[in-house]
Design a protein around this motif. Structure first.
Motif, PDB file in Angstrom:
ATOM      1  N   ARG A  46       7.761 -17.284  -5.984  1.00 52.66           N
ATOM      2  CA  ARG A  46       7.331 -18.734  -6.364  1.00 52.66           C
ATOM      3  C   ARG A  46       6.371 -17.451  -6.201  1.00 52.66           C
ATOM      4  NH1 ARG A  46       8.545 -23.307  -7.426  1.00 52.66           N
ATOM      5  NH2 ARG A  46      10.184 -24.092  -6.423  1.00 52.66           N
ATOM      6  N   LYS A  47       5.845 -16.335  -5.846  1.00 51.95           N
ATOM      7  CA  LYS A  47       4.191 -15.607  -5.639  1.00 51.95           C
ATOM      8  C   LYS A  47       4.881 -14.323  -5.358  1.00 51.95           C
ATOM      9  CE  LYS A  47       1.465 -18.793  -3.178  1.00 51.95           C
ATOM     10  NZ  LYS A  47       0.618 -19.866  -2.193  1.00 51.95           N
ATOM     11  N   ALA A  48       3.578 -13.159  -5.691  1.00 49.45           N
ATOM     12  CA  ALA A  48       3.675 -11.572  -5.769  1.00 49.45           C
ATOM     13  C   ALA A  48       2.581 -11.245  -5.706  1.00 49.45           C
ATOM     14  CB  ALA A  48       4.375 -11.195  -7.301  1.00 49.45           C
ATOM     15  N   HIS A  49       3.141 -10.140  -4.755  1.00 49.86           N
ATOM     16  CA  HIS A  49       1.253  -9.341  -4.666  1.00 49.86           C
ATOM     17  C   HIS A  49       1.199  -8.566  -5.653  1.00 49.86           C
ATOM     18  CE1 HIS A  49       0.816  -9.043  -0.251  1.00 49.86           C
ATOM     19  NE2 HIS A  49       2.898  -8.899  -0.490  1.00 49.86           N
ATOM     20  N   ARG A  98      10.894   4.018 -13.872  1.00 46.15           N
ATOM     21  CA  ARG A  98      12.252   3.764 -13.236  1.00 46.15           C
ATOM     22  C   ARG A  98      12.383   3.691 -11.778  1.00 46.15           C
ATOM     23  NH1 ARG A  98      16.151   7.778 -10.634  1.00 46.15           N
ATOM     24  NH2 ARG A  98      14.698   8.758  -9.616  1.00 46.15           N
ATOM     25  N   GLN A  99      11.518   4.400 -10.808  1.00 44.22           N
ATOM     26  CA  GLN A  99      11.496   4.464  -9.704  1.00 44.22           C
ATOM     27  C   GLN A  99      11.605   2.475  -9.243  1.00 44.22           C
ATOM     28  OE1 GLN A  99       9.156   6.723  -7.080  1.00 44.22           O
ATOM     29  NE2 GLN A  99       9.907   8.229  -8.567  1.00 44.22           N
ATOM     30  N   GLN A 100      11.059   1.827 -10.309  1.00 45.69           N
ATOM     31  CA  GLN A 100      10.187   0.544  -9.791  1.00 45.69           C
ATOM     32  C   GLN A 100      11.851  -0.247 -10.218  1.00 45.69           C
ATOM     33  OE1 GLN A 100       6.615  -0.136 -12.065  1.00 45.69           O
ATOM     34  NE2 GLN A 100       5.689   0.883 -10.158  1.00 45.69           N
ATOM     35  N   ARG A 101      12.195   0.070 -10.852  1.00 45.69           N
ATOM     36  CA  ARG A 101      13.685  -0.517 -12.041  1.00 45.69           C
ATOM     37  C   ARG A 101      14.510  -0.577 -10.462  1.00 45.69           C
ATOM     38  NH1 ARG A 101      13.475   1.431 -16.860  1.00 45.69           N
ATOM     39  NH2 ARG A 101      13.983   3.021 -16.002  1.00 45.69           N
ATOM     40  N   ASP A 143      11.280  -4.202  -4.188  1.00 42.24           N
ATOM     41  CA  ASP A 143      10.900  -5.002  -3.572  1.00 42.24           C
ATOM     42  C   ASP A 143       9.579  -5.137  -4.908  1.00 42.24           C
ATOM     43  OD1 ASP A 143      11.228  -4.917  -0.562  1.00 42.24           O
ATOM     44  OD2 ASP A 143      10.037  -3.598  -0.508  1.00 42.24           O
ATOM     45  N   VAL A 144      10.014  -4.336  -5.840  1.00 45.28           N
ATOM     46  CA  VAL A 144       9.211  -4.361  -7.036  1.00 45.28           C
ATOM     47  C   VAL A 144       9.890  -5.386  -8.400  1.00 45.28           C
ATOM     48  CG1 VAL A 144       8.063  -3.362  -9.283  1.00 45.28           C
ATOM     49  CG2 VAL A 144       8.489  -2.686  -7.573  1.00 45.28           C
ATOM     50  N   LEU A 145       9.432  -6.756  -8.100  1.00 43.95           N
ATOM     51  CA  LEU A 145       9.628  -7.983  -9.391  1.00 43.95           C
ATOM     52  C   LEU A 145       9.805  -7.190 -10.811  1.00 43.95           C
ATOM     53  CD1 LEU A 145       8.026 -10.607  -7.552  1.00 43.95           C
ATOM     54  CD2 LEU A 145      11.078  -9.812  -7.765  1.00 43.95           C
ATOM     55  N   GLU A 189       0.910  -1.009  -0.236  1.00 42.92           N
ATOM     56  CA  GLU A 189       0.304  -0.145  -0.242  1.00 42.92           C
ATOM     57  C   GLU A 189       1.109   0.981   0.242  1.00 42.92           C
ATOM     58  OE1 GLU A 189      -3.136  -0.353   3.330  1.00 42.92           O
ATOM     59  OE2 GLU A 189      -3.735  -2.530   2.425  1.00 42.92           O
ATOM     60  N   ALA A 190       2.041   1.384   1.104  1.00 48.01           N
ATOM     61  CA  ALA A 190       3.227   2.146   0.833  1.00 48.01           C
ATOM     62  C   ALA A 190       3.302   2.906  -0.829  1.00 48.01           C
ATOM     63  CB  ALA A 190       4.067   2.349   1.324  1.00 48.01           C
ATOM     64  N   LEU A 191       4.191   1.422  -1.060  1.00 51.72           N
ATOM     65  CA  LEU A 191       4.476   1.764  -2.737  1.00 51.72           C
ATOM     66  C   LEU A 191       3.480   2.052  -3.499  1.00 51.72           C
ATOM     67  CD1 LEU A 191       6.341  -1.499  -2.938  1.00 51.72           C
ATOM     68  CD2 LEU A 191       6.956   0.539  -2.910  1.00 51.72           C
ATOM     69  N   THR A 192       2.291   2.116  -3.513  1.00 54.82           N
ATOM     70  CA  THR A 192       1.009   2.143  -4.448  1.00 54.82           C
ATOM     71  C   THR A 192       0.813   4.086  -4.247  1.00 54.82           C
ATOM     72  OG1 THR A 192       0.291   0.333  -4.453  1.00 54.82           O
ATOM     73  CG2 THR A 192      -1.492   2.203  -5.043  1.00 54.82           C
TER      74      THR A 192
END
Length: 197
Positions: free
Chosen positions: A92-95, A113-116, A120-122, A56-59
């Motif tokens: 094996r799983k992800a949000h 760019r921030q997600q790269r 925590d972001v796959l 939720e914080a990432l979102t």
């Protein structure tokens, strides 16, 4: 001296019509609809061991970046923790989270760019769309359909999930059988019958 077109025979051909469709020969490209910014669907996958609060914080962080750059997020859907088809960085799983975004391309470039950079972001995927889908997305409709199907199946069987979830099974001692297939009473009588013979 006036310049003439180099290829005058293409002025009224089907090629010139195709070039006009691509925007050639016009100074202002007109968009369909009243949107001034392009529309996008953006999905990102976060690590399975991240908590729901971290996701939720990432979102919220990504929504803030989009709004700072002049865009807006019209819809946000959290799809939950889903199994992946193959392992991604030993997960094996992800949000999974979906954004419907109405923003300039630079805002999406900054989000990506921030997600790269964020460990925590796959994965992430951004797709430009002509219009956003109204109502819940296909993933949310599938989850609702699955829930409805499970509820209907349980009602047909006369099963109450509440009992199973609590682990309440009651006393099952009288149902036990010995190897011969007799109940407890038969098991006590069997040695007595064998000693009489």
């Amino acid at each position: 001296m006036a310049r003439r077109p180099v290829l005058p025979h293409l002025m009224h051909s089907s090629l010139s019509e195709g070039l006009k469709w691509l925007g050639a020969g016009s100074r202002h490209m007109r968009r369909k609809g009243a949107h001034s910014m392009p529309l996008y669907e953006h999905v990102y996958l976060a690590r399975q061991d991240a908590s729901a609060q971290q996701v939720e914080a990432l979102t919220a962080q990504y929504k803030g970046v989009i709004e700072q750059m002049g865009g807006k997020v019209t819809k946000t859907e959290y799809w939950g923790v889903k199994s992946l088809s193959y392992r991604i960085r030993k997960n094996r799983k992800a949000h999974m989270t979906l954004f419907n975004v109405d923003a300039p391309a630079m805002a999406l470039a900054e989000i990506e760019r921030q997600q790269r950079l964020n460990e925590d972001v796959l994965r992430y995927l951004t797709v430009r769309v002509d219009e956003h889908e109204e109502g819940p997305s296909a993933m949310m409709r599938k989850a609702d359909r699955d829930r409805e199907r499970d509820r209907d199946r349980d009602e047909r069987r006369g099963f109450d999930r509440g009992d199973r979830d609590r682990g309440d099974r009651g006393d099952r001692g009288e149902r036990r059988r010995d190897r011969d297939g007799r109940g407890r009473e038969g098991a006590e009588e069997a040695p007595a019958a064998a000693s009489e013979e």
